[in-house]
Design a protein around this motif. Structure first.
Motif: not given
Length: 117
Positions: A4-9, A16-24, A78-83
């Protein structure tokens, strides 16, 4: 072994907002449940949100209405949209995959989210 590799931080201002991604390394539809967890300095790792292979979601009370977990029609991500981010959201965010029969969990290395003005 699932990788699992996270990105987007990153650094973002309050509100503000960010979208995190997790590639499996395998299809998320072959995984029982995936999720995002976070750990702030001096605190235990806590659940943020989870999603099952059939799309059922669960959120921690503190992020309901602000965060959204989804697969965005992707087969391996999978994504995590953070608002409306708050300073209290500052933490290292980890991606997790949960497997059954046998039960097993895998974790990514984490991605830092810092909310500060």
């Amino acid at each position: 072994q699932v990788q699992l590799v996270e990105s987007g931080g990153g650094l973002v201002q309050p509100g503000g907002f960010l979208r995190l991604s997790c590639a499996a390394s395998e299809s998320i539809f072959s995984i029982y449940r995936m999720g995002w967890y976070r750990q702030a300095p001096g605190k235990q790792r806590e659940l943020v949100a989870t999603i099952t292979s059939d799309g059922r979601t669960n959120y921690a009370d503190l992020v309901k209405g602000r965060f959204t977990i989804s697969n965005g029609n992707a087969k391996n991500t999978i994504y995590l949209q953070m608002n409306r981010l708050e300073p209290e959201d500052t933490a290292v965010y980890y991606c997790n995959s949960e497997h059954l029969f046998p039960r097993k969990n895998y974790w990514g290395q984490g991605t830092q989210v810092t909310v500060s003005s």
